[in-house]
Design a protein around this motif. Structure first.
Motif, PDB file in Angstrom:
ATOM      1  N   MET A   1       1.079  -0.830   0.063  1.00  0.00           N
ATOM      2  CA  MET A   1       0.379   0.209   0.003  1.00  0.00           C
ATOM      3  C   MET A   1       1.151   1.189  -0.313  1.00  0.00           C
ATOM      4  N   SER A   2       0.597   2.051  -0.633  1.00  0.00           N
ATOM      5  CA  SER A   2       1.339   3.881  -0.611  1.00  0.00           C
ATOM      6  C   SER A   2       1.380   3.973   0.158  1.00  0.00           C
ATOM      7  N   SER A   3       2.154   5.031   0.576  1.00  0.00           N
ATOM      8  CA  SER A   3       1.993   5.595   2.411  1.00  0.00           C
ATOM      9  C   SER A   3       1.863   7.222   1.400  1.00  0.00           C
ATOM     10  N   LYS A   4       2.200   7.557   0.308  1.00  0.00           N
ATOM     11  CA  LYS A   4       1.910   8.773  -0.023  1.00  0.00           C
ATOM     12  C   LYS A   4       0.476   9.044  -0.088  1.00  0.00           C
ATOM     13  N   ILE A   5       0.647  10.712   0.297  1.00  0.00           N
ATOM     14  CA  ILE A   5      -0.282  11.383   0.196  1.00  0.00           C
ATOM     15  C   ILE A   5      -1.604  11.385  -1.566  1.00  0.00           C
ATOM     16  N   ALA A   6      -2.642  10.786  -1.017  1.00  0.00           N
ATOM     17  CA  ALA A   6      -3.150  10.349  -2.177  1.00  0.00           C
ATOM     18  C   ALA A   6      -4.436  12.165  -2.584  1.00  0.00           C
ATOM     19  N   ILE A   7      -3.547  12.258  -3.825  1.00  0.00           N
ATOM     20  CA  ILE A   7      -4.509  13.905  -3.760  1.00  0.00           C
ATOM     21  C   ILE A   7      -5.427  13.840  -4.693  1.00  0.00           C
ATOM     22  N   PHE A   8      -7.046  14.080  -5.109  1.00  0.00           N
ATOM     23  CA  PHE A   8      -7.615  13.576  -5.872  1.00  0.00           C
ATOM     24  C   PHE A   8      -7.374  15.379  -6.610  1.00  0.00           C
ATOM     25  N   TYR A   9      -7.234  15.930  -8.388  1.00  0.00           N
ATOM     26  CA  TYR A   9      -7.149  17.159  -8.404  1.00  0.00           C
ATOM     27  C   TYR A   9      -7.961  17.495  -9.787  1.00  0.00           C
ATOM     28  N   ILE A  10      -9.020  18.071  -9.497  1.00  0.00           N
ATOM     29  CA  ILE A  10     -10.063  18.925 -10.211  1.00  0.00           C
ATOM     30  C   ILE A  10      -9.803  20.256 -10.572  1.00  0.00           C
ATOM     31  N   GLY A  11      -9.837  20.275 -11.871  1.00  0.00           N
ATOM     32  CA  GLY A  11      -9.345  21.587 -12.879  1.00  0.00           C
ATOM     33  C   GLY A  11      -8.719  21.920 -12.823  1.00  0.00           C
ATOM     34  N   ALA A  12      -7.540  20.842 -13.008  1.00  0.00           N
ATOM     35  CA  ALA A  12      -5.861  20.578 -13.494  1.00  0.00           C
ATOM     36  C   ALA A  12      -5.821  21.771 -14.842  1.00  0.00           C
ATOM     37  N   THR A  13      -6.787  21.581 -15.768  1.00  0.00           N
ATOM     38  CA  THR A  13      -5.917  22.058 -16.869  1.00  0.00           C
ATOM     39  C   THR A  13      -7.633  24.255 -17.069  1.00  0.00           C
ATOM     40  N   GLY A  14      -7.754  24.541 -15.609  1.00  0.00           N
ATOM     41  CA  GLY A  14      -8.238  26.195 -15.492  1.00  0.00           C
ATOM     42  C   GLY A  14      -6.958  26.465 -15.075  1.00  0.00           C
ATOM     43  N   TYR A  15      -7.367  28.041 -15.063  1.00  0.00           N
ATOM     44  CA  TYR A  15      -6.526  28.622 -15.086  1.00  0.00           C
ATOM     45  C   TYR A  15      -6.550  29.216 -13.429  1.00  0.00           C
ATOM     46  N   ILE A  16      -7.067  28.882 -12.759  1.00  0.00           N
ATOM     47  CA  ILE A  16      -6.687  28.876 -10.940  1.00  0.00           C
ATOM     48  C   ILE A  16      -5.837  27.492 -10.696  1.00  0.00           C
ATOM     49  N   GLY A  17      -7.137  26.183 -11.552  1.00  0.00           N
ATOM     50  CA  GLY A  17      -6.332  24.967 -10.572  1.00  0.00           C
ATOM     51  C   GLY A  17      -4.990  25.227 -11.804  1.00  0.00           C
ATOM     52  N   ARG A  40     -10.536  15.776 -18.880  1.00  0.00           N
ATOM     53  CA  ARG A  40     -12.026  15.997 -19.804  1.00  0.00           C
ATOM     54  C   ARG A  40     -11.505  15.036 -21.198  1.00  0.00           C
ATOM     55  N   SER A  41     -10.194  15.090 -21.169  1.00  0.00           N
ATOM     56  CA  SER A  41      -9.562  14.039 -22.904  1.00  0.00           C
ATOM     57  C   SER A  41      -8.466  13.857 -23.330  1.00  0.00           C
ATOM     58  N   GLU A  42      -8.141  12.922 -23.673  1.00  0.00           N
ATOM     59  CA  GLU A  42      -7.104  12.302 -23.327  1.00  0.00           C
ATOM     60  C   GLU A  42      -5.692  12.714 -24.175  1.00  0.00           C
ATOM     61  N   ALA A  43      -5.944  13.806 -25.063  1.00  0.00           N
ATOM     62  CA  ALA A  43      -5.040  14.996 -24.959  1.00  0.00           C
ATOM     63  C   ALA A  43      -4.501  15.253 -24.178  1.00  0.00           C
ATOM     64  N   LYS A  44      -5.592  15.846 -23.485  1.00  0.00           N
ATOM     65  CA  LYS A  44      -5.112  16.757 -22.451  1.00  0.00           C
ATOM     66  C   LYS A  44      -4.302  16.044 -21.131  1.00  0.00           C
ATOM     67  N   ALA A  45      -4.492  14.653 -21.296  1.00  0.00           N
ATOM     68  CA  ALA A  45      -3.817  13.785 -19.898  1.00  0.00           C
ATOM     69  C   ALA A  45      -3.144  13.650 -20.104  1.00  0.00           C
ATOM     70  N   LYS A  46      -2.434  13.283 -21.536  1.00  0.00           N
ATOM     71  CA  LYS A  46      -0.842  12.776 -22.196  1.00  0.00           C
ATOM     72  C   LYS A  46      -0.240  13.951 -21.372  1.00  0.00           C
ATOM     73  N   ALA A  47      -0.668  15.283 -22.094  1.00  0.00           N
ATOM     74  CA  ALA A  47      -0.120  16.936 -22.177  1.00  0.00           C
ATOM     75  C   ALA A  47       0.590  17.436 -20.707  1.00  0.00           C
ATOM     76  N   ILE A  48      -0.890  16.852 -19.965  1.00  0.00           N
ATOM     77  CA  ILE A  48      -0.674  16.491 -18.256  1.00  0.00           C
ATOM     78  C   ILE A  48       0.662  15.788 -17.477  1.00  0.00           C
ATOM     79  N   GLU A  49       0.051  14.837 -18.019  1.00  0.00           N
ATOM     80  CA  GLU A  49       1.029  13.838 -17.881  1.00  0.00           C
ATOM     81  C   GLU A  49       2.742  14.009 -18.269  1.00  0.00           C
ATOM     82  N   SER A  50       3.116  14.144 -19.239  1.00  0.00           N
ATOM     83  CA  SER A  50       4.412  14.667 -19.547  1.00  0.00           C
ATOM     84  C   SER A  50       4.767  15.881 -19.163  1.00  0.00           C
ATOM     85  N   ALA A  51       4.094  16.575 -19.105  1.00  0.00           N
ATOM     86  CA  ALA A  51       4.338  18.552 -17.905  1.00  0.00           C
ATOM     87  C   ALA A  51       5.127  18.016 -17.196  1.00  0.00           C
TER      88      ALA A  51
END
Length: 350
Positions: A1-17, A40-51
C-alpha cells in the motif's frame, strides 16, 4: 500500500487550478504527494502527464458515479473547476463520506468559490461602505443560499459539520496576471491562460469602439494576482496536512483572497487605455452603456448586475492564520495591460 498522500485534483487545466497545481508541485514535500488529475480528454491527459509527471484520469463533473468513486480514493480533494455545480458537489461529498466510513480518517476538501457571493445591487451607482471580513462568521452565515456560489458552499460545509470531512473554501476576488510554467508556456498552452473578466471587456470595448460602464462605474471589486492566489492553496494544503490546529475549517473555513480593490470605472478605463496604446480604439474614457447596448454586449441584465455590483471584502483569515502576504500589490496597472495584450491576440485569432 502506498504511504503517499493521495490527492484527487479537479481543475488542473484551468487558470486557477493550473497555477495552484504547479505551486503545489513545488512544495518541499511534493515527493510525498500522489496526485491524480481529472481531465476531459486523452490529449490533455498525455500533455499534463508529460509536463508535470503526475497521473491523470479521463472523465467529467457530469459523471457523478465516476466522481464519487475517485474522491473515495483520496486523502485530499481539490475542486477548482466549477463553483456552482450542485450535483457534482453532492457526488464529491458522497465520496468523502465513503472515504471516512472506509478508513475512519477525515479526508480534506479544498473548494474554490468566489467573491460573487457578496454582491449587492449597486449597478455601478455607488461604492459600498460594507466590507466583509472573512473573520466575521456571523455575517457570512447571513449570506442567503441563493447568492452566487453559496448553495455549493453550504453543501461543502455540510460535510465538515456532519463530521466526515475537513473542508476549506477559498474565495478569490477577480484574478489577473499571466501565469507561467509548463502548463502555460509555449504556443499551445495546456491550461487556460486567463480569467474571463479582462477578455470579456476587451471584446466588448473592441466591438463597441469605446469603454462603457453602467451607472457611474463606482462599484468596487477585490483583485488578486494569479501567483498570489496560487500561494493560498499551497498554504492551506500545508496547514491542513501538517499543522491543522493553525487553520480554521468548516463554517469558519472561508478564506477570502484579495490584495487590492478597484472600481469598475478604474479597471475598465485601464483596459481602454491599453487598447488605445495598441491602436484598437481612440478614446479610453468610459461612457454609459445604453439599455440596448447592455443586452447586446452582456446578454442579460442579470449579468450586468454582477459586473457592476460591489463585492468588497478583506482577506483577514489567511493573513492572520497562515501569514499570507501577497507580493503583487504595486503592479496592477502593468499586469492588466499585459492581460489586455494577451486577450486581444486571442480575440484576433478567433
Amino acid at each position: 500500500m502506498s504511504s503517499k498522500i493521495a490527492i484527487f485534483y479537479i481543475g488542473a487545466t484551468g487558470y486557477i487550478g493550473g497555477t495552484a497545481l504547479q505551486a503545489i508541485l513545488a512544495h518541499p514535500k511534493a515527493d510525498t504527494f500522489e496526485i491524480t488529475a481529472l481531465v476531459r480528454s486523452e490529449a490533455k491527459a498525455k500533455a499534463i502527464e508529460s509536463a508535470l509527471g503526475i497521473k491523470t484520469i479521463i472523465g467529467s463533473l457530469q459523471d457523478h458515479a465516476f466522481l464519487t468513486e475517485n474522491v473515495e480514493k483520496a486523502d485530499v480533494v481539490f475542486q477548482q473547476a466549477d463553483a456552482d455545480d450542485v450535483e457534482a458537489t453532492k457526488a464529491i461529498i458522497s465520496g468523502l463520506k465513503r472515504r471516512f466510513e472506509k478508513t475512519g480518517k477525515k479526508p480534506i476538501l479544498i473548494h474554490t468559490s468566489g467573491t460573487g457571493l457578496l454582491i449587492d445591487n449597486a449597478r455601478g451607482e455607488y461604492a459600498s461602505s460594507s466590507i466583509t471580513s472573512d473573520l466575521d462568521v456571523a455575517s457570512i452565515e447571513k449570506i442567503p443560499s441563493t447568492a452566487f456560489h453559496h448553495e455549493v458552499d453550504l453543501l461543502v460545509n455540510s460535510a465538515d459539520i456532519e463530521g466526515y470531512a475537513t473542508t476549506y473554501i477559498v474565495v478569490p476576488g477577480i484574478i489577473y496576471g499571466r501565469p507561467k510554467g509548463p502548463l502555460f508556456d509555449g504556443a499551445k498552452p495546456i491550461a487556460h491562460t486567463h480569467t474571463i473578466i479582462v477578455p470579456m471587456f476587451v471584446e466588448v470595448i473592441t466591438r463597441r469602439g469605446r469603454p462603457g460602464i453602467v451607472g457611474k462605474g463606482a462599484n468596487i471589486w477585490p483583485y488578486v494576482h494569479i501567483d498570489d492566489n496560487a500561494d493560498v492553496y499551497v498554504r492551506v494544503l500545508d496547514a491542513a496536512l501538517y499543522d491543522p490546529a493553525r487553520i480554521s475549517h468548516g463554517r469558519e473555513g472561508y478564506f477570502f483572497i484579495e490584495s487590492s480593490e478597484h472600481s469598475a470605472y478604474e479597471a475598465i478605463k485601464l483596459i481602454g487605455e491599453a487598447l488605445v496604446g495598441l491602436g484598437v480604439i481612440t478614446d479610453a474614457e468610459p461612457d454609459v452603456f445604453t439599455a440596448e447596448e447592455r443586452t447586446k454586449y452582456f446578454g442579460s441584465e442579470a449579468i450586468v448586475s454582477v459586473f457592476f455590483a460591489n463585492a468588497r471584502c478583506t482577506a483577514d483569515r489567511i493573513r492572520k492564520e497562515l501569514g499570507w502576504a501577497p507580493k503583487h500589490t504595486e503592479d496592477f496597472v502593468q499586469r492588466i495591460k499585459e492581460d489586455v495584450e494577451v486577450a486581444l491576440k486571442q480575440l484576433k485569432a478567433q
